[in-house]
Design a protein around this motif. Structure first.
Motif, PDB file in Angstrom:
ATOM      1  N   ASP A   2     -29.394  -0.878  -1.817  1.00  0.00           N
ATOM      2  CA  ASP A   2     -29.421  -2.210  -1.211  1.00  0.00           C
ATOM      3  C   ASP A   2     -29.191  -3.274  -2.275  1.00  0.00           C
ATOM      4  OD1 ASP A   2     -29.841  -4.497   0.228  1.00  0.00           O
ATOM      5  OD2 ASP A   2     -31.909  -4.062   0.765  1.00  0.00           O
ATOM      6  N   PRO A   3     -27.929  -3.566  -2.607  1.00  0.00           N
ATOM      7  CA  PRO A   3     -27.646  -4.514  -3.672  1.00  0.00           C
ATOM      8  C   PRO A   3     -28.058  -5.949  -3.355  1.00  0.00           C
ATOM      9  CG  PRO A   3     -25.616  -3.872  -2.585  1.00  0.00           C
ATOM     10  CD  PRO A   3     -26.712  -3.029  -1.998  1.00  0.00           C
ATOM     11  N   THR A   4     -28.200  -6.284  -2.094  1.00  0.00           N
ATOM     12  CA  THR A   4     -28.552  -7.658  -1.752  1.00  0.00           C
ATOM     13  C   THR A   4     -30.051  -7.868  -1.599  1.00  0.00           C
ATOM     14  OG1 THR A   4     -28.243  -7.212   0.602  1.00  0.00           O
ATOM     15  CG2 THR A   4     -26.351  -8.081  -0.608  1.00  0.00           C
ATOM     16  N   GLY A   5     -30.795  -6.840  -1.247  1.00  0.00           N
ATOM     17  CA  GLY A   5     -32.220  -7.012  -0.989  1.00  0.00           C
ATOM     18  C   GLY A   5     -33.137  -6.618  -2.123  1.00  0.00           C
ATOM     19  N   HIS A   6     -32.571  -6.114  -3.223  1.00  0.00           N
ATOM     20  CA  HIS A   6     -33.451  -5.600  -4.272  1.00  0.00           C
ATOM     21  C   HIS A   6     -34.231  -6.700  -4.992  1.00  0.00           C
ATOM     22  CE1 HIS A   6     -29.853  -6.334  -6.826  1.00  0.00           C
ATOM     23  NE2 HIS A   6     -30.752  -6.597  -7.730  1.00  0.00           N
ATOM     24  N   THR A   7     -33.682  -7.908  -5.098  1.00  0.00           N
ATOM     25  CA  THR A   7     -34.424  -8.969  -5.780  1.00  0.00           C
ATOM     26  C   THR A   7     -35.628  -9.411  -4.955  1.00  0.00           C
ATOM     27  OG1 THR A   7     -32.919 -10.648  -4.906  1.00  0.00           O
ATOM     28  CG2 THR A   7     -32.458  -9.824  -7.106  1.00  0.00           C
ATOM     29  N   ASP A   8     -35.454  -9.528  -3.637  1.00  0.00           N
ATOM     30  CA  ASP A   8     -36.582  -9.888  -2.782  1.00  0.00           C
ATOM     31  C   ASP A   8     -37.657  -8.814  -2.811  1.00  0.00           C
ATOM     32  OD1 ASP A   8     -35.477 -12.314  -2.023  1.00  0.00           O
ATOM     33  OD2 ASP A   8     -34.576 -11.514  -0.199  1.00  0.00           O
ATOM     34  N   LEU A   9     -37.245  -7.561  -2.797  1.00  0.00           N
ATOM     35  CA  LEU A   9     -38.200  -6.452  -2.843  1.00  0.00           C
ATOM     36  C   LEU A   9     -39.030  -6.509  -4.122  1.00  0.00           C
ATOM     37  CD1 LEU A   9     -39.273  -3.770  -1.667  1.00  0.00           C
ATOM     38  CD2 LEU A   9     -37.432  -2.624  -2.891  1.00  0.00           C
ATOM     39  N   ALA A  10     -38.374  -6.683  -5.248  1.00  0.00           N
ATOM     40  CA  ALA A  10     -39.084  -6.762  -6.525  1.00  0.00           C
ATOM     41  C   ALA A  10     -40.005  -7.974  -6.567  1.00  0.00           C
ATOM     42  CB  ALA A  10     -38.087  -6.802  -7.682  1.00  0.00           C
ATOM     43  N   ALA A  11     -39.519  -9.114  -6.097  1.00  0.00           N
ATOM     44  CA  ALA A  11     -40.332 -10.338  -6.100  1.00  0.00           C
ATOM     45  C   ALA A  11     -41.582 -10.172  -5.240  1.00  0.00           C
ATOM     46  CB  ALA A  11     -39.495 -11.513  -5.603  1.00  0.00           C
ATOM     47  N   ASP A  12     -41.413  -9.603  -4.057  1.00  0.00           N
ATOM     48  CA  ASP A  12     -42.559  -9.391  -3.167  1.00  0.00           C
ATOM     49  C   ASP A  12     -43.541  -8.379  -3.744  1.00  0.00           C
ATOM     50  OD1 ASP A  12     -41.435 -11.222  -1.422  1.00  0.00           O
ATOM     51  OD2 ASP A  12     -40.608  -9.690  -0.084  1.00  0.00           O
ATOM     52  N   LEU A  13     -43.024  -7.386  -4.437  1.00  0.00           N
ATOM     53  CA  LEU A  13     -43.859  -6.349  -5.033  1.00  0.00           C
ATOM     54  C   LEU A  13     -44.771  -6.912  -6.119  1.00  0.00           C
ATOM     55  CD1 LEU A  13     -44.466  -3.260  -5.365  1.00  0.00           C
ATOM     56  CD2 LEU A  13     -42.667  -3.266  -7.103  1.00  0.00           C
ATOM     57  N   VAL A  14     -44.227  -7.767  -6.992  1.00  0.00           N
ATOM     58  CA  VAL A  14     -45.005  -8.239  -8.146  1.00  0.00           C
ATOM     59  C   VAL A  14     -45.838  -9.487  -7.858  1.00  0.00           C
ATOM     60  CG1 VAL A  14     -43.387  -7.193  -9.766  1.00  0.00           C
ATOM     61  CG2 VAL A  14     -43.145  -9.618  -9.185  1.00  0.00           C
ATOM     62  N   ARG A  15     -45.560 -10.201  -6.764  1.00  0.00           N
ATOM     63  CA  ARG A  15     -46.269 -11.452  -6.495  1.00  0.00           C
ATOM     64  C   ARG A  15     -47.794 -11.315  -6.490  1.00  0.00           C
ATOM     65  NH1 ARG A  15     -44.977 -12.633  -1.600  1.00  0.00           N
ATOM     66  NH2 ARG A  15     -43.017 -13.668  -2.058  1.00  0.00           N
ATOM     67  N   PRO A  16     -48.379 -10.354  -5.756  1.00  0.00           N
ATOM     68  CA  PRO A  16     -49.843 -10.280  -5.726  1.00  0.00           C
ATOM     69  C   PRO A  16     -50.475 -10.017  -7.095  1.00  0.00           C
ATOM     70  CG  PRO A  16     -48.909  -8.965  -3.948  1.00  0.00           C
ATOM     71  CD  PRO A  16     -47.771  -9.368  -4.846  1.00  0.00           C
ATOM     72  N   LEU A  17     -49.771  -9.312  -7.956  1.00  0.00           N
ATOM     73  CA  LEU A  17     -50.321  -8.962  -9.264  1.00  0.00           C
ATOM     74  C   LEU A  17     -50.005  -9.997 -10.332  1.00  0.00           C
ATOM     75  CD1 LEU A  17     -51.796  -6.809 -10.983  1.00  0.00           C
ATOM     76  CD2 LEU A  17     -49.541  -5.763 -11.394  1.00  0.00           C
ATOM     77  N   LEU A  18     -48.778 -10.522 -10.324  1.00  0.00           N
ATOM     78  CA  LEU A  18     -48.309 -11.371 -11.421  1.00  0.00           C
ATOM     79  C   LEU A  18     -48.118 -12.837 -11.057  1.00  0.00           C
ATOM     80  CD1 LEU A  18     -45.703  -8.862 -12.907  1.00  0.00           C
ATOM     81  CD2 LEU A  18     -48.075  -9.232 -13.641  1.00  0.00           C
ATOM     82  N   GLY A  19     -48.227 -13.176  -9.776  1.00  0.00           N
ATOM     83  CA  GLY A  19     -48.212 -14.573  -9.378  1.00  0.00           C
ATOM     84  C   GLY A  19     -46.884 -15.097  -8.878  1.00  0.00           C
ATOM     85  N   GLU A  20     -46.955 -16.319  -8.370  1.00  0.00           N
ATOM     86  CA  GLU A  20     -45.809 -16.970  -7.736  1.00  0.00           C
ATOM     87  C   GLU A  20     -44.670 -17.264  -8.704  1.00  0.00           C
ATOM     88  OE1 GLU A  20     -45.032 -17.582  -4.607  1.00  0.00           O
ATOM     89  OE2 GLU A  20     -46.904 -16.686  -3.914  1.00  0.00           O
ATOM     90  N   ARG A  21     -44.998 -17.691  -9.916  1.00  0.00           N
ATOM     91  CA  ARG A  21     -43.927 -18.060 -10.843  1.00  0.00           C
ATOM     92  C   ARG A  21     -43.095 -16.841 -11.221  1.00  0.00           C
ATOM     93  NH1 ARG A  21     -43.700 -19.232 -16.859  1.00  0.00           N
ATOM     94  NH2 ARG A  21     -41.640 -20.181 -17.069  1.00  0.00           N
TER      95      ARG A  21
END
Length: 151
Positions: A70-89
């Motif tokens: 999924d070349p178009t959705g991988h950035t959203d997946l990674a962002a959603d994955l790390v948000r709870p642990l590493l924060g919004e920024r």
């Protein structure tokens, strides 16, 4: 998938070794593990005080590991994955590192991340070892946890 801590994040980053090759700038293929380490190391050199930016460089490619087709959705997946642990920024930087809309305050940071992302594709460059990043990941996660507790 939800990360329960830095140890699970480290396991995922280790799993990037040998995963979905990224085209190298000078020929050859660079795996996601080396690409992540190179990107983070370049950001550490150019922005030594900005640990969140460095961590964004380290984790930006996780979506390619988890959803390689999924070349178009991988950035959203990674962002959603790390948000709870590493924060919004960190999440926002990961989400927009390949382009797209960003807040004005993030523009310089995104340009730095995008530049490191493109430059961090050199076959055979020693960018250190993943274990060297554990303390930085723990620091960013702890900062996010403290900020979240204040809200």
């Amino acid at each position: 998938m939800e990360l329960r801590g830095v140890e699970e994040l480290m396991d995922l980053l280790h799993a990037c070794r040998g995963a979905r090759d990224t085209p190298g700038r000078c020929g050859g293929r660079v795996d996601l593990h080396d690409h992540a380490l190179q990107t983070a190391a370049l950001l550490r050199r150019s922005r030594p005080a900005d640990k969140e930016l460095q961590v964004a460089g380290l984790v930006h490619a996780l979506g390619q590991l988890l959803r390689p087709a999924d070349p178009t959705g991988h950035t959203d997946l990674a962002a959603d994955l790390v948000r709870p642990l590493l924060g919004e920024r960190v999440s926002g930087l990961v989400r927009h590192h390949s382009g797209g809309y960003a807040h004005d305050a993030e523009t310089d940071d995104l340009l730095s991340l995008r530049h490191a992302h493109e430059a961090g594709r050199v076959v055979g460059i020693d960018a250190g070892v993943l274990e060297d990043w554990r303390t930085v990941l723990e620091l960013v996660a702890a900062q996010h946890s403290r900020l979240g507790a204040v809200d």
